[in-house]
Design a protein around this motif. Structure first.
Motif, PDB file in Angstrom:
ATOM      1  N   LEU A  24       0.788  -1.441  -0.068  1.00 48.77           N
ATOM      2  CA  LEU A  24      -0.185  -0.039  -0.070  1.00 48.77           C
ATOM      3  C   LEU A  24       0.907   1.295  -0.109  1.00 48.77           C
ATOM      4  O   LEU A  24       0.719   2.417  -0.727  1.00 48.77           O
ATOM      5  N   ALA A  25       1.921   1.218   0.565  1.00 44.84           N
ATOM      6  CA  ALA A  25       2.937   2.336   0.750  1.00 44.84           C
ATOM      7  C   ALA A  25       3.267   2.720  -0.511  1.00 44.84           C
ATOM      8  O   ALA A  25       3.608   3.877  -1.067  1.00 44.84           O
ATOM      9  N   GLU A  26       3.831   1.644  -1.364  1.00 45.88           N
ATOM     10  CA  GLU A  26       4.093   1.666  -2.874  1.00 45.88           C
ATOM     11  C   GLU A  26       3.316   2.133  -3.659  1.00 45.88           C
ATOM     12  O   GLU A  26       3.359   3.101  -4.598  1.00 45.88           O
ATOM     13  N   ARG A  27       1.799   1.790  -3.547  1.00 41.69           N
ATOM     14  CA  ARG A  27       0.971   2.310  -4.446  1.00 41.69           C
ATOM     15  C   ARG A  27       0.670   3.936  -4.083  1.00 41.69           C
ATOM     16  O   ARG A  27       0.477   4.616  -5.096  1.00 41.69           O
ATOM     17  N   LEU A  28       0.720   4.117  -2.900  1.00 41.32           N
ATOM     18  CA  LEU A  28       0.475   5.602  -2.650  1.00 41.32           C
ATOM     19  C   LEU A  28       1.633   6.477  -3.260  1.00 41.32           C
ATOM     20  O   LEU A  28       1.484   7.470  -3.697  1.00 41.32           O
ATOM     21  N   ARG A  29       2.965   5.821  -2.932  1.00 48.36           N
ATOM     22  CA  ARG A  29       3.933   6.797  -3.502  1.00 48.36           C
ATOM     23  C   ARG A  29       3.844   6.858  -5.185  1.00 48.36           C
ATOM     24  O   ARG A  29       3.968   7.730  -5.764  1.00 48.36           O
ATOM     25  N   GLY A  67      12.224   3.373  13.208  1.00 50.16           N
ATOM     26  CA  GLY A  67      12.954   4.669  12.507  1.00 50.16           C
ATOM     27  C   GLY A  67      12.197   5.934  12.837  1.00 50.16           C
ATOM     28  O   GLY A  67      12.929   6.886  12.241  1.00 50.16           O
ATOM     29  N   GLY A  68      10.972   6.074  13.442  1.00 54.85           N
ATOM     30  CA  GLY A  68      10.358   7.269  13.530  1.00 54.85           C
ATOM     31  C   GLY A  68       8.949   7.124  12.673  1.00 54.85           C
ATOM     32  O   GLY A  68       8.676   6.411  11.798  1.00 54.85           O
ATOM     33  N   TYR A  69       8.251   7.921  13.100  1.00 51.74           N
ATOM     34  CA  TYR A  69       6.757   7.927  12.801  1.00 51.74           C
ATOM     35  C   TYR A  69       6.616   8.843  11.622  1.00 51.74           C
ATOM     36  O   TYR A  69       7.666   9.859  11.631  1.00 51.74           O
ATOM     37  N   PRO A  70       6.021   8.988  10.568  1.00 54.09           N
ATOM     38  CA  PRO A  70       4.902   7.972  10.380  1.00 54.09           C
ATOM     39  C   PRO A  70       5.220   6.943   9.674  1.00 54.09           C
ATOM     40  O   PRO A  70       4.496   6.478   8.556  1.00 54.09           O
ATOM     41  N   GLY A  71       6.375   6.035  10.110  1.00 62.08           N
ATOM     42  CA  GLY A  71       6.682   4.912   9.327  1.00 62.08           C
ATOM     43  C   GLY A  71       6.851   4.882   8.187  1.00 62.08           C
ATOM     44  O   GLY A  71       7.728   5.102   7.308  1.00 62.08           O
ATOM     45  N   ALA A  72       5.772   3.836   7.516  1.00 54.62           N
ATOM     46  CA  ALA A  72       6.024   3.536   6.197  1.00 54.62           C
ATOM     47  C   ALA A  72       5.439   4.764   5.213  1.00 54.62           C
ATOM     48  O   ALA A  72       6.057   4.691   3.995  1.00 54.62           O
ATOM     49  N   LEU A  73       5.023   5.852   5.814  1.00 52.24           N
ATOM     50  CA  LEU A  73       5.014   7.261   4.938  1.00 52.24           C
ATOM     51  C   LEU A  73       6.102   8.208   5.280  1.00 52.24           C
ATOM     52  O   LEU A  73       5.908   9.278   4.530  1.00 52.24           O
ATOM     53  N   ARG A  74       7.126   8.008   6.022  1.00 53.78           N
ATOM     54  CA  ARG A  74       7.920   8.754   6.320  1.00 53.78           C
ATOM     55  C   ARG A  74       8.894   9.541   5.210  1.00 53.78           C
ATOM     56  O   ARG A  74       8.849  10.682   5.432  1.00 53.78           O
TER      57      ARG A  74
END
Length: 683
Positions: A480-485, A512-519
């Motif tokens: 999902l992170a890759e689809r959003l990117r 590694g810090g928030y927001p994680g997958a969207l950082r």
């Protein structure tokens, strides 16, 4: 009583009406009334323009009075009468609530609560979704119904069970435990993989045998969070598996008859992951009941749009809504004049090809006797019934819309059921985040900016939207992170909020810090959450106030633009970023680190739309005043405009002229409780 197993004779089938018209109907419960009322019912249905009824939803005890006795005679008679009257039947399999003799003989089919209590008969849906005993009886009933009525000329669709999971979504019985273990074996294959996914090294929860695993029953403290998330996934899948079981019986006997089951996309109903169920029905149908509080029409449109997204833009059926008051809230006011038609047309505008209600005739006994119906206790000589007749005429006038598909908007709000589930757990930084309420806030802000807005799920094509708003998108797997990117790089403008991107599909924190997958996409980093106590607010640089949450946001990419700063907040230094925007490829990614509402949220939305170069969809006099939905026909678009209740907006002709079209149906004016449908030629 009839004891014969012989099937009904074959009848010639007639064309399915829903291919050429908007269906208009209701649940019909003729077995709750003397047969002397049936002729009156059908005559009044014809007067109202009723084209379809759903029966016999809760009639198992009438059809099968005892294990070895069957009585289809009364159902034969009403089916024949309806066919003669030209009224179609969406036939329920009657499996929603088992008869008393079944639960008395087999109490092991009754659900068990998290605390070990049995849910006894006396209400409805008193059955375990995973019970093999219940399934054996229910599928036998389904088989007999299919064999008997599969060729009946009135039959247009099968209606599996009813509101699956409304009262029995979560069962903690031994049957559920066994099915849960089987589900986990299929998902993880090995105990090592399960232990890793669940993080069972914490609190010495490691499992060495599958038999040790239980549903998340009442424990000394909150159970393992990944176990809870998986149990919610399993529970939705268990209901889906039951849907498939009945459907397999029906398809084997009547492959040409379409199958549906009524979803409940409305309010806080979250137990069923409906997007994953969509492929198991031939057409989506939904039950929705208006929130009678101010702003309820926005929630109705929000839910109707989400239903359309689940249906992938194809036409769907509104299987239940209410003509007026419901009976299950603490206070149940009637609908105002105009709201019956307004609500119906708003669903139609978002893709509904059938407008149906609970129920035809208001009950005189039972738990729902004060629930409004098409034919009220006052009878046909009533304002409500006259409004029903008027609605029937309106739907006939709108028949050309039938079969048309919804036109995608440019803006979308994302609803993710797994994030919703995760945010209902305990042991969170804040346990009152109100996931759906915040999504609805953003929807309202976009509508107020004059946009058409879709409500979608991660299953939909997110990259197709110019604006993607995903508040509290907490669970973000790598895919999902890759689809959003990819969507952002390609030109979409993503907006997300605090506590998003925080965990993966196993509910493990992304380190590694928030927001994680969207950082990285957002170009920011947060080291620590700072939820706000009740009564606390965060003050922003433009005077706006945020509630529930604040964060010390650090900008990690020099291209990030800071749109709002904190002036005063419990968890952020003065001058720290509060709202950021990063240009990425052809699009952008925006982060909002506190809960903004009303004018403060509207200000951010207006600024973000301007920065993205996105103009309103509606002419200025209608912006913020109406909810707009569009369906596409041959050379023409059908715009449904629903007044949000702020002020009268003039005649339907004047409103249609603003869009370059002509009125097709609905009210003569777009008053505060009205909706109109406008035909707009496509150049």
């Amino acid at each position: 009583m009839m004891n014969s197993n012989t099937t009904r004779p074959s009848f010639p089938r007639r064309p399915r009406r829903e291919d050429t018209a908007i269906h208009f109907g209701a649940d019909y419960n003729p077995d709750q009334w003397p047969e002397t009322t049936w002729a009156e019912d059908i005559a009044l249905m014809q007067r109202a323009g009723i084209t379809v009824v759903t029966l016999p939803v809760f009639s198992w005890a009438h059809i099968q009075p005892d294990e070895d006795r069957w009585d289809f005679g009364w159902l034969d008679r009403i089916m024949d009468l309806l066919a003669q009257a030209g009224i179609d039947v969406d036939m329920a399999t009657s499996t929603a609530s088992p008869p008393a003799w079944l639960t008395a003989k087999h109490p092991e089919v009754l659900p068990t609560t998290r605390t070990g209590e049995t849910l006894w008969p006396g209400g409805r849906q008193q059955w375990r979704p995973t019970s093999p005993v219940f399934r054996r009886y229910a599928l036998e009933l389904t088989r007999r119904m299919a064999e008997r009525y599969g060729n009946h000329p009135a039959l247009v669709a099968w209606h599996v069970n009813n509101e699956l999971g409304c009262h029995n979504a979560y069962d903690y019985s031994d049957d559920a435990a066994a099915a849960f273990r089987a589900w986990l074996r299929e998902r993880y294959a090995t105990l090592e993989a399960l232990n890793d996914a669940w993080g069972t090294a914490f609190w010495s929860q490691i499992y060495h045998r599958w038999e040790e695993i239980l549903p998340p029953r009442l424990a000394a403290s909150e159970p393992n969070p990944t176990q809870l998330l998986d149990f919610r996934r399993f529970s939705s899948d268990a209901l889906r598996n039951y849907l498939r079981a009945e459907s397999e019986v029906l398809r084997a006997i009547t492959p040409e008859i379409p199958i549906t089951t009524n979803f409940m996309v409305m309010g806080d109903t979250a137990a069923m992951d409906y997007p994953s169920w969509a492929d198991d029905v031939d057409f989506v149908s939904n039950d929705h009941y208006l929130d009678s509080r101010p702003g309820g029409i926005d929630e109705l449109a929000f839910s109707a749009s989400l239903t359309s997204a689940i249906a992938a833009g194809r036409p769907w059926w509104l299987m239940e809504h209410s003509t007026s008051a419901v009976n299950w809230r603490p206070v149940n006011p009637p609908k105002l004049p105009g709201e019956l038609a307004r609500d119906s047309l708003t669903h139609l505008g978002h893709g509904a090809d059938a407008i149906c209600f609970f129920q035809w005739r208001a009950s005189r006994a039972g738990a729902e006797k004060y629930h409004a119906a098409l034919l009220p206790h006052a009878g046909a000589d009533s304002r409500l019934f006259r409004d029903v007749v008027a609605l029937g005429r309106t739907l006939t006038d709108l028949s050309e819309i039938a079969g048309s598909q919804s036109v995608r908007a440019r803006a979308a709000v994302v609803i993710d059921y797994e994030s919703w589930w995760s945010l209902t757990q305990e042991f969170l930084p804040h346990t009152r985040l109100d996931y759906r309420g915040q999504a609805l806030d953003w929807y309202r802000a976009l509508v107020s900016a004059g946009l058409r807005v879709d409500v979608v799920t991660p299953h939909n094509d997110l990259a197709a939207y110019d604006v993607i708003v995903a508040p509290l998108l907490h669970v973000v797997p790598t895919e999902l992170a890759e689809r959003l990117r990819t969507a952002v790089v390609g030109g979409s403008h993503l907006v997300t909020t605090y506590f998003s991107g925080t965990v993966d599909e196993h509910d493990h924190v992304i380190l590694g810090g928030y927001p994680g997958a969207l950082r990285d996409l957002l170009g920011i980093r947060v080291e620590e959450f700072s939820p706000l106590l009740d009564g606390d607010v965060a003050v922003l640089s433009n005077g706006a106030t945020g509630r529930m949450w604040s964060e010390e946001v650090t900008v990690t990419d020099p291209s990030v633009q800071v749109l709002r700063c904190y002036e005063q907040a419990r968890g952020a230094a003065a001058g720290a970023p509060a709202v950021t925007r990063r240009a990425v490829g052809e699009g952008s990614a925006t982060y909002v680190s506190t809960r903004l509402e009303d004018e403060d949220l509207a200000g951010v939305v207006t600024e973000l739309l301007a920065a993205a170069g996105i103009e309103p969809d509606l002419p200025e006099p209608l912006r913020g005043e109406v909810i707009a939905a569009v369906r596409r026909g041959d050379g023409v678009d059908y715009w449904t405009l629903t007044n949000r209740g702020n002020r009268d907006l003039g005649s339907s002709a004047d409103v249609a002229d603003m869009l370059g079209g002509t009125p097709l149906g609905g009210a003569d004016k777009l008053g505060v409780t009205d909706a109109v449908v406008v035909r707009v030629p496509r150049g």
